[in-house]
Design an enzyme around this catalytic site. Structure first.
Site: not given
Length: 317
Positions: A136, A139-140
């Site tokens: 992701c 997300c990261d």
């Protein structure tokens, strides 16, 4: 065998299911949440969370889900540990049968079974998960500011992730096992025009390279010549799509070509009145904890209205 009855039955206990439970409990729906195979959802395997509103410092995914569950229980939700193996959507009441043999009946049903990222299955992938390997970018990606990253895949997901990562990195490489992309042409045009993205064609990941300190590179194999090579990188994003957990609902609810539950646009309403879907099981676009929580809230509000309207109609006789 026990039969559990409720005004709102929720299958799944990630941000969508627990948000639905919180709103449902506060509306007097006395919700039951059946937790499933992965209680807490994908956030329980996510370490650093920096984009959930309300926390100035990085928080841990498992902690966030523990807090959501505690909040849901505090306002009156019943959490039950079981895995649903069969559903009957001919209600209301809607029925679900657990692996335990227990039966769950709800005047409304909220489906929040989520989706899981597809993984390559290459050696080192799971060992280096959260140590440089991710599924992701949204997300990261923030954690790779100014670092070299690679994205693995050739569809819309991969191209979108590569483009997104240019917000953080000046050195993004897309690795694809074929000589052409499957992504939509407009996305391909944006990718090819971007000065900070390069593409490695006909390359498959043989294994991920790294150790205690994390990922250092990906070992590649040319799908045409068989030649091997090493691509050094600080981060690797596997972007080969997601698999929604909808096996239970095949033939019972309308699913799209990728297996996601079809809902009325802008709502969590399925084609069956009283059955709602929220979170990643119906959202293949955003797939964030905060959007899942938002659709969980919507599902609970719509479920409460559905019950109120039925009760009013029954009272009018």
């Amino acid at each position: 065998m026990t039969t559990h009855t409720t005004r709102m039955l929720i299958i799944g206990s990630g941000p969508a299911g627990l948000s639905a439970a919180i709103y449902g409990a506060r509306a007097g729906m006395q919700p039951i949440v059946v937790q499933g195979l992965q209680p807490g959802g994908q956030l329980t395997i996510t370490t650093d969370v920096e984009n959930y509103p309300g926390f100035r410092d990085v928080i841990q995914g498992p902690w966030l889900m523990q807090e959501m569950q505690a909040q849901a229980e505090h306002v009156g939700t019943r959490m039950l540990w079981d895995t649903i193996v069969e559903v009957d959507l001919s209600g209301p009441p809607f029925r679900a049968i657990g692996d335990s043999g227990d039966v769950y009946e709800g005047e409304t049903l909220v489906i929040a079974t989520g989706a899981q990222a597809k993984w390559l299955g290459a050696p080192g992938e799971q060992e280096l998960s959260a140590k440089g390997v991710s599924a992701c970018a949204t997300c990261d990606g923030f954690f790779y500011r100014g670092k070299k990253v690679v994205v693995i895949g050739g569809g819309n997901t991969a191209v979108e992730e590569a483009l997104y990562l240019t917000n953080h990195s000046q050195d993004v490489t897309l690795i694809h096992r074929r000589d052409s992309l499957r992504a939509e042409k407009i996305l391909q045009d944006r990718l090819m025009a971007h000065p900070n993205i390069k593409v490695l064609w006909n390359k498959a990941v043989d294994h991920f390279v790294g150790g205690e300190k994390g990922l250092t590179g990906v070992a590649l194999k040319d799908t045409v010549t068989g030649e091997t090579s090493l691509e050094p990188t600080d981060g690797a994003f596997v972007a080969i799509g997601h698999a929604p957990a909808t096996e239970l609902f095949k033939g019972k609810l309308e699913l799209d070509s990728a297996g996601y539950i079809v809902v009325q646009p802008g709502t969590p309403k399925t084609a069956i009145p009283g059955v709602f879907a929220c979170g990643d099981v119906m959202d293949h676009t955003y797939r964030q904890a905060v959007t899942a929580a938002g659709t969980g809230c919507m599902a609970a509000l719509d479920a409460e209205r559905f019950v109120a309207e039925r009760e009013f109609a029954a009272s009018q006789g």
